[in-house]
Design a protein around this motif. Structure first.
Motif, mmCIF file in Angstrom:
data_model
loop_
_atom_site.group_PDB
_atom_site.id
_atom_site.type_symbol
_atom_site.label_atom_id
_atom_site.label_comp_id
_atom_site.label_asym_id
_atom_site.label_seq_id
_atom_site.Cartn_x
_atom_site.Cartn_y
_atom_site.Cartn_z
ATOM 1 N N ALA A 134 0.711 -1.239 0.023
ATOM 2 C CA ALA A 134 -0.052 0.120 0.010
ATOM 3 C C ALA A 134 0.761 1.066 -0.113
ATOM 4 O O ALA A 134 0.432 2.345 -0.209
ATOM 5 C CB ALA A 134 -0.996 -0.034 1.159
ATOM 6 N N SER A 135 2.133 1.257 0.136
ATOM 7 C CA SER A 135 2.976 2.344 0.291
ATOM 8 C C SER A 135 3.661 2.559 -1.036
ATOM 9 O O SER A 135 3.676 1.775 -1.834
ATOM 10 C CB SER A 135 4.017 1.917 1.139
ATOM 11 O OG SER A 135 5.307 2.807 1.076
ATOM 12 N N GLU A 136 3.906 3.857 -1.235
ATOM 13 C CA GLU A 136 4.573 4.376 -2.376
ATOM 14 C C GLU A 136 6.050 4.203 -2.476
ATOM 15 O O GLU A 136 6.354 4.117 -3.364
ATOM 16 C CB GLU A 136 3.989 5.808 -2.820
ATOM 17 C CG GLU A 136 2.688 6.157 -3.030
ATOM 18 C CD GLU A 136 2.347 7.521 -3.213
ATOM 19 O OE1 GLU A 136 3.617 8.298 -3.253
ATOM 20 O OE2 GLU A 136 1.252 7.997 -3.687
ATOM 21 N N ASN A 137 6.596 3.587 -1.315
ATOM 22 C CA ASN A 137 8.082 3.705 -1.266
ATOM 23 C C ASN A 137 8.349 2.466 -0.481
ATOM 24 O O ASN A 137 9.023 2.407 0.497
ATOM 25 C CB ASN A 137 8.422 4.901 -0.577
ATOM 26 C CG ASN A 137 8.094 6.142 -1.334
ATOM 27 O OD1 ASN A 137 8.942 6.633 -2.360
ATOM 28 N ND2 ASN A 137 7.263 6.881 -0.841
ATOM 29 N N GLY A 138 7.560 1.089 -0.732
ATOM 30 C CA GLY A 138 7.950 0.010 -0.081
ATOM 31 C C GLY A 138 9.165 -0.407 -0.222
ATOM 32 O O GLY A 138 9.815 -0.570 -1.190
ATOM 33 N N ARG A 139 9.870 -0.711 1.061
ATOM 34 C CA ARG A 139 11.441 -1.404 1.177
ATOM 35 C C ARG A 139 11.402 -2.302 2.293
ATOM 36 O O ARG A 139 10.968 -2.152 3.193
ATOM 37 C CB ARG A 139 12.400 -0.224 1.610
ATOM 38 C CG ARG A 139 12.353 1.071 0.517
ATOM 39 C CD ARG A 139 13.340 0.732 -0.825
ATOM 40 N NE ARG A 139 13.388 1.769 -1.701
ATOM 41 C CZ ARG A 139 12.698 2.028 -2.592
ATOM 42 N NH1 ARG A 139 11.314 1.588 -2.673
ATOM 43 N NH2 ARG A 139 12.565 3.255 -3.343
ATOM 44 N N VAL A 140 12.258 -3.402 1.856
ATOM 45 C CA VAL A 140 12.368 -4.399 3.069
ATOM 46 C C VAL A 140 13.840 -4.651 2.903
ATOM 47 O O VAL A 140 14.406 -4.903 2.102
ATOM 48 C CB VAL A 140 11.579 -5.685 2.605
ATOM 49 C CG1 VAL A 140 11.905 -6.659 3.556
ATOM 50 C CG2 VAL A 140 10.147 -5.629 2.701
ATOM 51 N N ASN A 181 6.074 -2.606 -6.687
ATOM 52 C CA ASN A 181 7.384 -1.551 -6.396
ATOM 53 C C ASN A 181 7.612 -1.530 -5.300
ATOM 54 O O ASN A 181 7.975 -0.668 -4.715
ATOM 55 C CB ASN A 181 6.616 -0.318 -7.079
ATOM 56 C CG ASN A 181 7.701 0.546 -7.257
ATOM 57 O OD1 ASN A 181 8.745 0.244 -7.892
ATOM 58 N ND2 ASN A 181 7.274 1.987 -6.995
ATOM 59 N N VAL A 182 7.833 -2.968 -4.379
ATOM 60 C CA VAL A 182 8.275 -3.088 -3.211
ATOM 61 C C VAL A 182 9.511 -3.627 -3.464
ATOM 62 O O VAL A 182 9.773 -4.870 -4.061
ATOM 63 C CB VAL A 182 7.538 -3.823 -2.408
ATOM 64 C CG1 VAL A 182 8.150 -4.080 -0.887
ATOM 65 C CG2 VAL A 182 6.240 -3.190 -2.072
ATOM 66 N N THR A 183 10.883 -3.064 -2.974
ATOM 67 C CA THR A 183 12.087 -3.646 -3.138
ATOM 68 C C THR A 183 12.311 -4.425 -1.916
ATOM 69 O O THR A 183 12.134 -4.126 -0.506
ATOM 70 C CB THR A 183 13.276 -2.713 -3.326
ATOM 71 O OG1 THR A 183 13.424 -1.750 -2.045
ATOM 72 C CG2 THR A 183 12.854 -1.750 -4.612
ATOM 73 N N VAL A 184 13.284 -5.477 -2.219
ATOM 74 C CA VAL A 184 13.631 -6.436 -1.046
ATOM 75 C C VAL A 184 15.347 -6.682 -1.157
ATOM 76 O O VAL A 184 15.602 -7.167 -2.250
ATOM 77 C CB VAL A 184 12.967 -7.763 -1.194
ATOM 78 C CG1 VAL A 184 13.331 -8.497 0.067
ATOM 79 C CG2 VAL A 184 11.362 -7.540 -0.962
#
Length: 254
Positions: A134-140, A181-184
């Motif tokens: 749901a975030s526009e800037n998802g980062r793991v 568009n979530v980076t891991v």
């Protein structure tokens, strides 16, 4: 270029001391609001929270045993409620637990190491995925180790295996979440000095020997790891996913 995370919302596990505390503070200094998870380091976690609030950012400490699925789920829910969502998840919580050869290793030891390093990462991440999507800037950002590459020191087969599992988890999850568009990504620290981990499990003579073999001539610091985690949590790494970044002063090359 200065990294700006103003308005970003972060959950950092195992952030009451050491590397986790360093990462939480680095994110806050860049502008993020942070939930500081701890298992046992209540005083340390509160110190981190107090420091973050003096920076003008919002922070809260939360205790949970992340080897228990329900507690991990509750942590993520509490963090999301406090922050209003989650943009950055740093799964730092982990432990060697103890040293044991495979021949002498008990089922309980194996389960404990896998629980604190692998299951905890899975439980927290699973609960956080909908929020990250749901975030526009998802980062793991996940925490592996040099041990995943070289097998670790004596008696750390279980730990090395658990940290290798984190690499596979990162790469598989990166593919799974890329359409959202979530980076891991994962970081793999080598010898990080002045931490409870090595002060507990690595004798001082062994520590000196390790440092002597590091090409850059010094032990790593929590800030060395935090700086890389900060990059991976920022817009500067928007086209980086499924990677493992070594932080070991040249002690080992892939």
């Amino acid at each position: 270029m200065q990294i700006d995370l103003t308005g970003r919302r972060a959950l950092v596990t195992g952030a009451g001391a050491g590397i986790g505390a360093g990462i939480a503070l680095a994110l806050a200094k860049a502008g993020a609001d942070v939930v500081v998870h701890y298992a046992h380091s209540a005083d340390g976690a509160q110190e981190v929270v107090d420091t973050i609030t003096t920076l003008g950012r919002r922070a809260k400490s939360c205790q949970a045993d992340l080897t228990v699925s329900s507690e991990a789920t509750a942590l993520v829910a509490d963090a999301a409620e406090f922050l209003g969502g989650i943009d950055i998840l740093v799964n730092n919580a982990g432990h060697l637990v103890g040293r044991a050869t495979v021949e002498e290793m008990s089922d309980e030891h194996w389960d404990a190491v896998m629980g604190v390093n692998v299951s905890s990462t899975f439980f927290v991440t699973r609960s956080a995925v909908p929020l990250l999507k749901a975030s526009e800037n998802g980062r793991v950002v996940l925490m592996s180790s040099l041990a995943s590459e070289n097998g670790g020191g004596a008696g750390s087969v279980a730990y090395a295996a658990s940290k290798a599992a984190i690499v596979g988890f990162a790469r598989g999850l990166a593919k799974e979440l890329a359409p959202s568009n979530v980076t891991v990504n994962a970081v793999a620290p080598g010898f990080i000095g002045e931490t409870a981990f090595h002060n507990t499990f690595t004798p001082s003579t062994a520590q000196a020997g390790i440092v002597a073999g590091i090409p850059l001539g010094r032990a790593g610091t929590a800030d060395d790891v935090a700086d890389v985690a900060l990059f991976l949590a920022s817009d500067l790494s928007s086209y980086v996913t499924g990677q493992v970044i070594d932080i070991n002063g040249g002690l080992n090359f892939r």
